[in-house]
Design a protein around this motif. Structure first.
Motif, mmCIF file in Angstrom:
data_model
loop_
_atom_site.group_PDB
_atom_site.id
_atom_site.type_symbol
_atom_site.label_atom_id
_atom_site.label_comp_id
_atom_site.label_asym_id
_atom_site.label_seq_id
_atom_site.Cartn_x
_atom_site.Cartn_y
_atom_site.Cartn_z
ATOM 1 N N GLU A 152 -32.949 26.326 -2.265
ATOM 2 C CA GLU A 152 -32.996 26.546 -3.720
ATOM 3 C C GLU A 152 -31.427 25.770 -3.864
ATOM 4 O O GLU A 152 -32.166 25.372 -5.326
ATOM 5 C CB GLU A 152 -32.861 28.075 -4.211
ATOM 6 C CG GLU A 152 -32.469 28.292 -5.677
ATOM 7 C CD GLU A 152 -32.982 29.555 -6.035
ATOM 8 O OE1 GLU A 152 -33.893 30.209 -5.280
ATOM 9 O OE2 GLU A 152 -32.759 29.909 -7.025
ATOM 10 N N ILE A 153 -30.827 25.285 -3.462
ATOM 11 C CA ILE A 153 -29.244 25.030 -3.465
ATOM 12 C C ILE A 153 -30.174 23.503 -3.921
ATOM 13 O O ILE A 153 -29.781 22.795 -4.621
ATOM 14 C CB ILE A 153 -28.452 25.503 -2.882
ATOM 15 C CG1 ILE A 153 -27.901 26.508 -2.954
ATOM 16 C CG2 ILE A 153 -27.312 24.017 -2.681
ATOM 17 C CD1 ILE A 153 -26.812 27.034 -1.596
ATOM 18 N N ARG A 156 -31.814 22.471 -6.982
ATOM 19 C CA ARG A 156 -31.109 22.698 -7.846
ATOM 20 C C ARG A 156 -30.214 21.360 -7.492
ATOM 21 O O ARG A 156 -29.836 20.469 -9.304
ATOM 22 C CB ARG A 156 -29.845 23.732 -7.705
ATOM 23 C CG ARG A 156 -30.075 25.300 -8.775
ATOM 24 C CD ARG A 156 -29.266 25.947 -8.191
ATOM 25 N NE ARG A 156 -27.641 25.822 -8.832
ATOM 26 C CZ ARG A 156 -28.009 25.977 -10.265
ATOM 27 N NH1 ARG A 156 -29.114 26.667 -11.100
ATOM 28 N NH2 ARG A 156 -27.459 25.672 -11.543
ATOM 29 N N ILE A 157 -29.288 21.534 -6.912
ATOM 30 C CA ILE A 157 -28.911 20.006 -6.966
ATOM 31 C C ILE A 157 -30.031 18.368 -7.203
ATOM 32 O O ILE A 157 -29.304 17.984 -7.962
ATOM 33 C CB ILE A 157 -27.653 19.213 -5.685
ATOM 34 C CG1 ILE A 157 -26.735 20.438 -5.576
ATOM 35 C CG2 ILE A 157 -27.756 18.481 -5.645
ATOM 36 C CD1 ILE A 157 -26.492 20.830 -4.055
ATOM 37 N N GLN A 158 -30.854 18.634 -6.567
ATOM 38 C CA GLN A 158 -31.524 17.066 -7.212
ATOM 39 C C GLN A 158 -31.986 17.242 -8.074
ATOM 40 O O GLN A 158 -32.424 16.434 -8.837
ATOM 41 C CB GLN A 158 -33.049 17.158 -6.058
ATOM 42 C CG GLN A 158 -32.667 17.351 -4.767
ATOM 43 C CD GLN A 158 -33.950 17.338 -3.159
ATOM 44 O OE1 GLN A 158 -34.815 18.312 -3.481
ATOM 45 N NE2 GLN A 158 -33.969 15.919 -2.640
ATOM 46 N N THR A 159 -32.365 18.656 -9.228
ATOM 47 C CA THR A 159 -32.760 18.685 -10.246
ATOM 48 C C THR A 159 -31.547 18.101 -11.551
ATOM 49 O O THR A 159 -31.978 17.795 -12.800
ATOM 50 C CB THR A 159 -33.664 19.836 -10.686
ATOM 51 O OG1 THR A 159 -32.285 20.653 -10.094
ATOM 52 C CG2 THR A 159 -34.623 19.481 -10.423
ATOM 53 N N THR A 160 -30.412 19.200 -10.874
ATOM 54 C CA THR A 160 -29.363 18.663 -11.674
ATOM 55 C C THR A 160 -29.047 17.905 -11.932
ATOM 56 O O THR A 160 -27.674 17.247 -12.942
ATOM 57 C CB THR A 160 -28.884 19.772 -12.320
ATOM 58 O OG1 THR A 160 -28.235 20.341 -11.065
ATOM 59 C CG2 THR A 160 -29.201 20.922 -12.385
ATOM 60 N N ALA A 196 -23.532 21.750 -9.704
ATOM 61 C CA ALA A 196 -24.302 22.188 -9.694
ATOM 62 C C ALA A 196 -24.534 23.648 -8.603
ATOM 63 O O ALA A 196 -25.936 24.576 -8.816
ATOM 64 C CB ALA A 196 -25.455 20.891 -8.981
ATOM 65 N N LEU A 197 -23.805 23.642 -7.848
ATOM 66 C CA LEU A 197 -23.658 24.526 -7.038
ATOM 67 C C LEU A 197 -22.664 25.663 -7.363
ATOM 68 O O LEU A 197 -23.139 27.036 -7.666
ATOM 69 C CB LEU A 197 -23.129 24.047 -5.561
ATOM 70 C CG LEU A 197 -23.257 25.130 -4.380
ATOM 71 C CD1 LEU A 197 -24.127 26.442 -4.123
ATOM 72 C CD2 LEU A 197 -22.129 25.023 -2.876
ATOM 73 N N GLN A 199 -21.797 26.007 -10.267
ATOM 74 C CA GLN A 199 -22.513 27.045 -11.548
ATOM 75 C C GLN A 199 -23.518 27.780 -11.549
ATOM 76 O O GLN A 199 -24.541 28.520 -11.996
ATOM 77 C CB GLN A 199 -22.230 26.258 -12.360
ATOM 78 C CG GLN A 199 -21.276 25.390 -13.124
ATOM 79 C CD GLN A 199 -21.259 23.533 -13.553
ATOM 80 O OE1 GLN A 199 -22.697 24.088 -14.095
ATOM 81 N NE2 GLN A 199 -20.164 23.307 -14.119
ATOM 82 N N TRP A 200 -24.138 27.617 -10.086
ATOM 83 C CA TRP A 200 -24.944 28.259 -10.221
ATOM 84 C C TRP A 200 -25.111 30.338 -10.023
ATOM 85 O O TRP A 200 -24.036 30.579 -9.543
ATOM 86 C CB TRP A 200 -25.915 28.438 -8.346
ATOM 87 C CG TRP A 200 -27.596 29.159 -7.827
ATOM 88 C CD1 TRP A 200 -28.398 29.528 -8.504
ATOM 89 C CD2 TRP A 200 -27.504 29.268 -6.454
ATOM 90 N NE1 TRP A 200 -29.092 30.199 -7.869
ATOM 91 C CE2 TRP A 200 -28.745 29.940 -7.414
ATOM 92 C CE3 TRP A 200 -26.751 29.219 -5.348
ATOM 93 C CZ2 TRP A 200 -29.726 30.654 -5.714
ATOM 94 C CZ3 TRP A 200 -27.582 29.453 -4.551
ATOM 95 C CH2 TRP A 200 -28.754 30.097 -4.247
ATOM 96 N N GLU A 201 -26.446 30.605 -11.194
ATOM 97 C CA GLU A 201 -25.919 32.229 -11.402
ATOM 98 C C GLU A 201 -25.522 33.256 -9.920
ATOM 99 O O GLU A 201 -24.822 34.146 -10.159
ATOM 100 C CB GLU A 201 -26.811 32.840 -11.861
ATOM 101 C CG GLU A 201 -28.656 33.069 -11.608
ATOM 102 C CD GLU A 201 -29.116 31.712 -11.828
ATOM 103 O OE1 GLU A 201 -28.677 30.243 -12.236
ATOM 104 O OE2 GLU A 201 -30.058 31.872 -11.546
#
Length: 557
Positions: A152-153, A156-160, A196-197, A199-201
DNA sequence: GCCGTTTTCGGCCCGACTGTTTTCAGTCG
């Protein structure tokens, strides 16, 4: 929590049953609530319906919150100790105010626990052992959970943050069965990638952040280490942060002693003037050290570097090699899906065959099949084979090894089965000689093929039973039996050391999902990862064979 | 708390094992 409060055990069981029902629904509980179908489910009555509706519609359940507030958190830790159930935990809390592992350990160490009614000297020792086990497991996570987080991390990094390169590293990449944290290595815009990491909820706290590293702690307590490195260093950083430490040390020693190089996380440097040697991939780094590529799963400093130096790194088994799935349960015993559902799901995943191996008579709690019911099951298997032509369904069983080492089914029945798996499901507290003897005897039965989840361990939950695994593997070799590598993420049993022993003794391995529902097939990557850690190749496994070759191998006399 | 019915109560998956007892409770699979 109701059990801890001493509620009626059948009421407690009703909650367990309701939860199980919800977990195994083909549709989401939200949908059932929306369409008013909840109360129609067997096991979900008026009271549970009200509570579930409240929970689904408001996101809260005051009833649950109220009970939770009445019970100290520490009681749930106590419940994780083997031999301590709700009754004993309640006694400890009510009568002796023990509500934490620390308090319990103190009392046990003082020798006072054995004087508590219902406890004794043995239980006191068992409790102390259990506390040690829990301490050992603290801060450890199952690979399956860590992989989910890591993926998931990365996503997230790839998309943002549009990284140039990114990869999972660390023990997760090496597919270690339990891990302490998640490592990720990336190259690109440092600020965006780290944000990106951070700020992950699910991030509870950012514990460190500088130009190269961002460390966070997640809501589960799991730590994540993200390294952002220059593109030219990426391969070296990936190698370094994948480890293991001992593997890295050997590589560094080799670089220095044989080539006069220096190897670290930033690069490979030659000679006095430390001229960098460019490498864009791990393969290139290994090649620069005159080594074949070593897959991450093998990097444990257990002889892999010698193999790589001799150009004899084995070609490890991979998902593409797996032709069929052995060991699964259906609604005939304790599985959640029918034979047909299991068959269709496996076919969709591209497998050529499955082996249905429901439990046998002695496994009462798992609704084990008598010989009579087994024969009825065969009719259904025949029918589904007709109906679902894209996949072959074989007849098998997971047969209980009884206390005396004999089996739960007669030889007449066993010899009619395509695949006979044997396993221990009771008597785990026996001594080493007893348990080893039971298994060795079971493996002498000519109709037996596979010994399942050989150590009986549950990762982060239960220690293996006392068993002489080398003696068992030797017996398997002498009798032409197969050892299972149970791919269930809570088991991963055999472990990689035992798998290497299987290779040494020429014993084949079956990488099995032990699925109790169609979702259970999803655990195969963890079995394959563990197999690779044990240097298992396609030809060391049996479910890499097509169905005809499998049957020929198992039934050759 | 659920469910079925000989339908508003009474039973609920069940046996092995262990360690505590001195006949059985608690835990586990």
């Amino acid at each position: 929590m109701l059990e801890l409060k001493g509620e009626n055990q059948f009421k407690c069981r009703a909650y367990y049953a309701g939860a199980r029902k919800i977990e195994t629904l083909p549709t989401s509980v939200t949908e059932l609530v929306a369409t008013d179908q909840l109360a129609a489910q067997a096991g979900i009555g008026k009271a549970l319906t009200e509570k579930i509706v409240e929970l689904v519609t408001t996101g809260r359940l005051p009833y649950h919150e109220r009970i939770k507030a009445e019970l100290p958190e520490g009681l749930f830790d106590l419940l994780r100790i083997p031999d301590l159930g709700p009754k004993r935990v309640r006694t400890l809390y009510d009568k002796y105010d023990i509500d934490s592992l620390a308090k319990l350990e103190y009392v046990a160490k003082c020798g006072q626990l054995k004087d508590v009614p219902g406890f004794g000297a043995k239980t006191e020792q068992n409790v102390l052992q259990g506390i040690q086990m829990l301490k050992k497991m603290r801060g450890q996570y199952l690979l399956v959970d860590a992989v989910a987080v890591a993926q998931e991390i990365v996503a997230r990094i790839q998309t943002t943050a549009d990284p140039q390169r990114i990869s999972i590293a660390g023990s997760v990449r090496r597919m270690k069965e339990t891990v302490q944290n998640v490592d990720v290595v990336a190259s690109g815009d440092t600020t965006r990638i780290m944000d990106a990491l951070a700020q992950w909820e699910r991030v509870e706290a950012v514990t460190a952040r500088d130009k190269t590293q961002c460390s966070v702690v997640l809501d589960t307590g799991m730590g994540v280490e993200l390294r952002v490195v220059p593109l030219a260093s990426f391969a070296f950083a990936l190698l370094y942060y994948t480890g293991s430490k001992d593997h890295n040390k050997k590589l560094q020693d080799r670089a220095t002693s044989q080539f006069g190089y220096t190897l670290d996380a930033s690069g490979l440097y030659a000679g006095e003037d430390e001229k960098p040697i460019e490498c864009g991939s791990e393969e290139e780094v290994y090649r620069a050290l005159d080594l074949d590529h070593i897959p991450p799963e093998m990097r444990e400093d257990s002889g892999e570097i010698d193999l790589a130096a001799g150009a004899s790194v084995p070609s490890l088994v991979s998902q593409e090699d797996i032709k069929g799935l052995i060991h699964m349960h259906t609604t005939w015993s304790d599985g959640m899906n029918s034979i047909e559902e299991m068959a269709c799901a496996a076919e969709q995943l591209g497998y050529g065959y499955i082996v249905i191996t429901d439990h046998t008579t002695s496994s009462h709690i798992a609704n084990g099949l008598t010989e009579e019911r087994l024969k009825q099951q065969w009719k259904e298997i025949d029918a589904v084979n007709e109906k679902v032509p894209g996949i072959r369904i074989l007849k098998g069983a997971e047969v209980d090894i009884k206390p005396d080492g004999t089996l739960d089914y007669s030889d007449e029945i066993l010899k009619k089965l395509d695949v006979v798996i044997v396993a221990l499901h009771a008597g785990f507290k026996g001594d080493r000689e007893t348990i080893t003897g039971r298994v060795v005897k079971a493996l002498s039965n000519p109709h037996v093929h596979i010994f399942a989840h050989p150590t009986g361990r549950l990762l982060l939950g239960r220690e293996p039973y006392a068993i002489d695994m080398e003696a068992v593997i030797r017996a398997a070799g002498e009798n032409g039996k197969v050892m299972e590598l149970n791919a269930n993420p809570n088991r991963l049993d055999l472990n990689w050391q035992h798998l290497k022993l299987c290779r040494e003794y020429g014993v084949k391995v079956s990488i099995d999902p032990d699925a109790h529902r169609v979702d259970g097939f999803g655990c195969m990557p963890f079995g394959i990862g563990t197999a690779r850690r044990g240097w298992i190749t396609s030809s060391d496994a049996i479910n890499t064979l097509d169905v005809d070759a499998l049957l020929k191998t198992l039934h050759k006399k």
